[in-house]
Design a protein around this motif. Structure first.
Motif, short mmCIF file in Angstrom:
data_model
loop_
_atom_site.label_atom_id
_atom_site.label_comp_id
_atom_site.label_asym_id
_atom_site.label_seq_id
_atom_site.Cartn_x
_atom_site.Cartn_y
_atom_site.Cartn_z
N GLN A 150 0.69 -1.27 0.26
CA GLN A 150 -0.53 0.09 0.19
C GLN A 150 0.57 1.21 0.41
OE1 GLN A 150 -3.27 -0.13 2.50
NE2 GLN A 150 -3.66 -2.04 2.90
N PHE A 206 4.00 1.36 -1.35
CA PHE A 206 4.29 1.57 -2.44
C PHE A 206 3.43 2.77 -3.70
CE2 PHE A 206 5.42 0.00 -6.72
CZ PHE A 206 6.28 0.44 -7.01
N SER A 207 1.96 1.64 -3.58
CA SER A 207 1.04 2.38 -3.96
C SER A 207 0.49 3.80 -4.47
CB SER A 207 -0.15 1.30 -4.12
OG SER A 207 -0.08 1.27 -5.45
N LYS A 208 0.61 4.18 -2.65
CA LYS A 208 0.25 5.51 -2.80
C LYS A 208 1.30 6.92 -2.93
CE LYS A 208 -4.06 3.71 -1.78
NZ LYS A 208 -5.10 3.68 -2.51
#
Lengths: 238, 633
Positions: free
Chosen positions: B506, B508-510
Motif C-alpha cells: 500500500q 508503494f502504491s500510494k
C-alpha cells in the motif's frame, strides 16, 4: 453478454461435466438465497454448500475442497458474532496460504478492502475474481466463470495499484517472451520455475494489463499478441 | 503525532530549528564585536571577582591613612613637608621593609622641605610618588629618580570603574624616559633584597618580570574589552584582594601606640596616603566585597588603597604564585562562545516540552557559570555573558519554534480530520446507496407486484436491518483514526495491524500516486514484498519501516528525474529481511546522499540491522537497502 463457453486457449479448461461443489459464504439469508438461485440456474449440476461464519467456512474446507469459493467479506467469525470485513480478509489470507489452488470469487460491498491482501491475491495460483454486490447477475456469474477457469480479475478493486504495478518476476516473463522471443517452456527453464508458474504469471499479467476474455472474444484477437501490443504501448517493453 | 513525522519533514524541521539558532549565534557574536555586550561582560567580571572567597588582611602591606582630621591637625593644606617627614620618622621606628609616600607634591607646602629631602636621600627604601600623565605633577625636588614611581591610574571610560593597573609607561613629555609605577617601585624595594630582581619578560619581552614571575600583559581586546580602552603603557588586570578588610589600616594616632603599630609595620611595606574626599576623588570599583557583603555595588576606595592592591598583587604573584588575571586570545574566546551556542543548538534544541527546555537551559547555564567562576578562581577571565545569552535566546527560540510547529501540526491535523470526515460521509452514502437502498427498492417492488408471505417479509426486513447496522460498524472500523492508524504524507490512512508486507504494497502504491517530478516518466513500477515473521515488530517499528519505504520512494520522486523504472522488493535472505529500493534515474547527485540517510541508519540500528546506499556506477540509477534480522526466525 458473456456466455458459459468462454475459454482461453492456454489457460482455459473446459467446464467439467461432472458435478461440482461450490462453497458459498455469506451471513445474509436473503443474499444467500438470491445467490444460490442464480448459481443453480447457471450451473444446474452443482452441489452448493453454504456457510455463514468464517469458522463454518473453514470447517467445510477441511472436509472437502470445493471447486469454487464464493465469499462475502463482511462475515462474523462465529455464530452470533458481529459481521466484519476484517474477518473476511483474515479468512482470505488463511485460505490463500493454505489452499493456493482454490478458485475464489469475492462478492462484497466492500471490495476496496481487498487492497490489504494484494500480496496474497498476486501470489494466488487459483482463480481469483471480484464481484461488487451491485453487479448485475449476469456479470456476477461471468466472474464466477472466470474464477473457475483460474483467471485473475481485480480491475474492480479501486486503488489496488498505482497505474501499472507489477512484480519483478512478471516483468521478466514479459521480457523473455517478447524481447528474447522465448516459449513458456524456455522461460520456465531460464527462470528456474515450473511452466505452470509461468502460466500463472501470464494470467497475472493479463489482469494487470486489463486483458480479459470478453475483449479477446469480441475482437477475435490472440491474447499473447494483444498482451505484447499493450505492453509496448505502456512502455513495459521497448 | 510527533512520532509520525517523516524523514524529510524531520530534516526540514531540524533545519528550521537550526537556522534561527545560527541567527541568534550571529547576533550575539556581532553584538560582542560591536561592543554592545561590553558593559554586561564587565559587570559579570566584577561580580565574579567579588564573589570570590575573602582574602585575610595582607601580612605584607600596611596602609597609613591621613584623613581630613589629621590634615587639620598637621596644619591643613598645603601640608607642611616637615609634618610628612615626622610621620615617616614615626613609621620608620618600627623598621618597615619599605615605605611609600603616596602624597603628590601638589598637596605639600614648602615648609620643612630640606628635612623631607634628607630623609629620602638617606633611605633608599623610602619611595615617593609623582604623576606622569598629563597634567603632570613632579616629584619633590631632589628626590633620587630611582625612588620615584608614578601613581597614575586608568579607569575604564565606559563606567569610570577601575579594573586595570599601569605598571610602566613612557613619560609623555619625554618619550625616551620609561618610568615605573609606584606599585612596581614598592614591589621592587621589597622583592630585590629577597632575590627577585626586576627585568624584562622572557615569554613576552614587553612584559615585566620579577625573578621567574612574568606579569601578563593586558591589551585592549583582553577579556570582555573590545578595543575601546587606552592600552598605552604596560598594563595588567587588577586582581584585587577580596573582602571587607584586604589590608591593615593605621591612622596617624595609631602610630604612637607602639603595641598596635609594631606588629603591622615591622618588615612590611607601609604606604602612606591621604584619605580625603575633598582633596582626592574616590575611585569606583565593584570588584571587591566590602563590609556590606558580596552583593553590594557602588563601592569606592582611596587612591592609596589602589596602590596597596597593586603592590600586593605583584608581590603575591612573585612569592606565593597568586596569579595575575589572564585572558584567552580572541580566537579561543570566540571558539568558546560558539561551543556553547552549538551545545544549545544540537543537544537540547531537539526537545519539545517547554519544561524540559527550561531544565536543560538552566542546567547548561549553571554549568557555564560554574566553569566561569572556577576559571576566575584560578586566574582566568573567560567569556560568560555571550554564551549565557546564547543559551537563554536559544531556549526562547526553541520554545517559540515548538509552539509554532505545534500550531502547524494541529492545523494540519484539523485539515486531515475534516477531509476524512468528508470522505467518510461520501463513503457512507455510497454504501447505503449501493446496498440497503437497492434491496429496499427491490423489496418495495415485490410488495407492490405480488403478495409476499408475512414471515418472508419479516425475514427480509430483518436482513435489511442487519445490513444497515453493518454499515455503521464498517464505517467505524474503516474511517476513524485508531491507535494503530498510520498516515502517509498524502494523508492516506493505513492500519498498522495489517501484516507488514501488505502495508509495504500500500505504501508503494500510494506513494507512487503522488505527483512528484521523478515519478512522471516512470513506466515500470515493480514491487514484491514477501511475508515475514513479524512478532518482534511493534507498531512503532512498523511505522518506521513504512516511513522508510515512503521516504526512499519520495527521494526517487524528488531526485531521480527522468527515471523510467522503480523497483522495491522485500525478500527473506537467510535469517534477515532485505528491503531494496532501486531506480534507473540519473544516479546519485552530490547533496542527495545525506537526505534521510541518517534516519535510515537510525532505523537500521534500532532494528539491529544495516542500511546501505549505493550509486550503480556501471549502470544508471541508485539503490538502497535496509536489512534487519528476523529474530524469531
Amino acid at each position: 453478454m458473456v456466455t458459459n463457453n468462454v475459454s482461453l486457449s492456454e489457460i482455459g479448461q473446459d467446464l467439467p461435466k461432472v458435478a461440482q461443489m461450490f462453497l458459498v459464504v455469506d451471513d445474509h439469508d436473503m443474499v444467500l438465497d438470491g445467490t444460490l438461485n442464480r448459481l443453480q440456474s447457471r450451473y444446474p449440476n452443482i452441489d452448493i454448500v453454504t456457510a455463514q461464519t468464517a469458522d463454518d467456512a473453514l470447517k467445510h474446507l477441511q472436509s472437502a475442497a470445493p471447486d469454487l469459493l464464493l465469499l462475502d467479506l463482511s462475515i462474523p467469525q462465529a455464530e452470533g458474532g458481529e459481521a466484519q470485513v476484517d474477518v473476511g480478509l483474515q479468512l482470505l489470507r488463511e485460505l490463500m496460504t493454505n489452499y493456493p489452488e482454490l478458485n475464489i470469487t469475492v462478492q462484497s460491498s466492500y471490495v476496496k478492502a481487498l487492497v490489504r491482501v494484494v500480496h496474497n491475491i498476486e501470489s494466488h495460483a487459483g482463480g481469483f475474481t471480484v464481484a461488487n454486490k451491485t453487479l448485475p447477475a449476469q456479470e456476477m456469474l461471468a466472474r464466477v466463470d472466470w474464477a473457475l477457469q483460474g483467471l485473475t480479475h481485480t480491475k474492480d478493486i479501486d486503488g489496488m495499484r498505482a497505474g501499472l504495478e507489477i512484480k519483478p518476476e512478471w516483468f521478466e516473463v514479459l521480457h523473455l517472451a517478447f524481447k528474447a522471443g522465448l516459449q513458456d517452456k524456455a522461460i520456465a527453464q531460464r527462470m528456474s520455475i515450473s511452466e505452470r508458474t509461468v502460466r500463472l504469471y501470464w494470467s497475472k499479467v493479463y489482469d494487470v494489463l486489463g486483458i480479459y476474455p470478453e475483449d479477446g472474444r469480441r475482437d477475435g484477437k490472440n491474447i499473447r499478441i494483444q498482451t505484447e501490443i499493450k505492453a509496448r504501448e505502456l512502455g513495459l517493453i521497448d | 503525532m510527533p512520532q509520525d513525522i517523516s524523514f524529510t519533514k524531520r530534516v526540514s524541521d531540524l533545519f528550521l530549528r537550526v537556522l534561527p539558532g545560527l541567527g541568534v549565534t550571529g547576533l550575539i557574536l556581532s553584538a560582542r564585536i560591536f561592543g554592545l555586550l561590553e558593559p554586561l561582560e564587565l559587570f559579570a567580571f566584577d561580580l565574579l571577582l567579588r564573589l570570590r572567597p575573602y582574602d585575610p588582611p595582607s601580612e605584607r602591606v600596611t596602609i597609613v591613612k591621613i584623613d581630613e582630621a589629621d590634615v587639620e591637625a598637621l596644619g591643613g593644606y598645603p601640608i607642611p613637608q616637615d609634618a610628612v617627614a615626622d610621620v615617616i620618622q614615626q613609621v620608620q621606628q618600627y623598621e618597615p621593609a619599605a615605605v611609600g609616600v603616596n602624597i603628590l607634591s601638589d598637596l605639600l607646602g614648602e615648609a620643612g622641605s630640606e628635612q623631607l629631602i634628607e630623609k629620602f636621600q638617606a633611605t633608599p627604601t623610602l619611595l615617593a610618588a609623582d604623576k606622569i600623565l598629563l597634567p603632570q605633577v613632579a616629584p619633590l625636588n631632589g628626590t633620587p629618580p630611582e625612588q620615584v614611581g608614578f601613581s597614575d591610574i586608568y579607569v575604564d571610560n565606559q563606567d569610570s570603574h577601575l579594573r586595570r593597573i599601569l605598571l610602566g609607561a613612557t613619560d609623555p613629555l619625554n618619550t625616551k624616559a620609561f618610568k615605573f609605577s609606584f606599585a612596581v617601585r614598592l614591589a621592587q624595594a621589597y622583592l630585590e633584597p629577597r632575590g627577585h630582581a626586576l627585568d624584562n619578560g622572557i615569554v613576552n619581552p614587553a612584559a615585566m618580570r620579577f625573578g621567574d614571575t612574568e606579569l601578563p600583559l593586558l591589551n585592549s581586546y583582553s577579556g570582555g574589552y573590545v578595543g575601546r580602552i587606552d592600552d598605552r603603557g604596560v598594563q595588567a588586570l587588577m586582581n584585587f584582594r577580596n573582602g571587607p578588610e584586604p589590608f591593615p589600616v593605621l591612622k596617624l594616632q595609631d602610630l604612637s601606640s607602639a603595641r598596635q603599630a609594631a606588629d603591622l609595620i615591622a618588615g612590611r611595606i607601609v604606604i602612606v596616603g591621604v584619605s580625603d574626599g575633598d582633596a582626592r576623588l574616590p575611585i569606583k570599583t565593584d570588584a571587591i566585597a566590602n563590609r556590606w557583603g558580596s552583593s553590594a555595588r557602588g563601592n569606592t576606595v582611596d587612591a592609596v588603597d589602589i596602590q596597596a592592591h597593586a603592590t600586593s598583587q605583584i608581590i603575591s604573584a612573585t612569592l606565593d604564585g597568586r596569579l595575575f588575571l589572564r585572558t584567552w586570545s580572541e580566537p579561543w574566546e570566540y571558539a568558546w562562545i560558539l561551543l556553547w551556542g552549538t551545545i544549545g543548538l544540537t543537544v537540547w534544541i531537539q526537545l519539545i516540552a517547554p519544561g524540559r527546555i527550561l531544565m536543560y537551559g538552566l542546567s547548561t547555564a549553571i554549568l557555564l557559570m560554574g566553569i566561569s567562576y572556577m576559571a576566575i578562581l584560578i586566574g582566568y577571565w573567560i567569556p560568560l555573558v555571550p554564551p549565557l545569552l546564547l543559551i537563554v535566546l536559544n531556549g526562547f527560540q526553541c520554545v517559540i519554534l515548538n509552539e509554532y510547529q505545534g500550531l502547524q501540526a494541529r492545523s494540519r491535523e484539523r485539515r486531515r480530520i475534516a477531509n476524512e470526515r468528508q470522505r467518510t460521509i461520501k463513503q457512507a452514502f455510497n454504501i447505503i446507496h449501493n446496498g440497503p437502498l437497492q434491496n429496499l427498492a427491490s423489496l418495495m417492488r415485490s410488495t407492490q407486484d405480488e403478495d409476499i408471505p408475512k414471515p418472508n417479509l419479516v425475514a427480509q426486513l430483518i436482513a435489511l436491518d442487519a445490513e444497515i447496522r453493518q454499515i455503521s460498524d464498517y464505517l467505524i472500523s474503516e474511517a476513524f483514526t485508531k491507535e494503530s492508524s498510520f498516515y502517509l504524507q498524502n494523508d492516506t490512512k493505513l492500519d498498522l495491524k495489517l501484516p507488514l508486507h501488505d502495508l509495504f504494497y500500500q505504501v508503494f502504491s500510494k506513494t507512487l500516486e503522488r505527483d512528484l517530478i521523478g515519478f512522471r516518466n516512470i513506466k515500470i513500477k515493480m514491487r514484491s514484498f514477501e511475508p515475514m515473521d513479524e512478532d518482534n515488530l511493534d507498531f512503532d517499528r512498523k511505522r518506521e519501516l513504512c516511513r522508510f519505504l515512503e521516504e526512499m520512494l519520495c527521494n526517487i520522486g524528488k531526485h531521480a528525474i527522468g527515471a523510467s523504472r522503480v523497483q522495491a522488493t522485500g525478500k527473506i535472505n537467510d535469517d534477515s529481511y532485505v528491503l531494496r529500493i532501486e531506480d534507473n534515474g540519473p544516479g546519485l547527485a552530490s547533496g542527495r546522499k545525506g537526505e534521510g540517510t541518517k534516519q535510515a541508519h537510525s532505523v537500521a540500528s534500532r532494528l539491529g540491522g544495516a542500511f546501505r546506499r549505493q550509486s550503480n556506477s556501471d549502470r544508471k540509477g541508485t539503490g538502497c537497502e535496509l536489512s534487519w534480522p528476523l529474530k524469531s526466525a
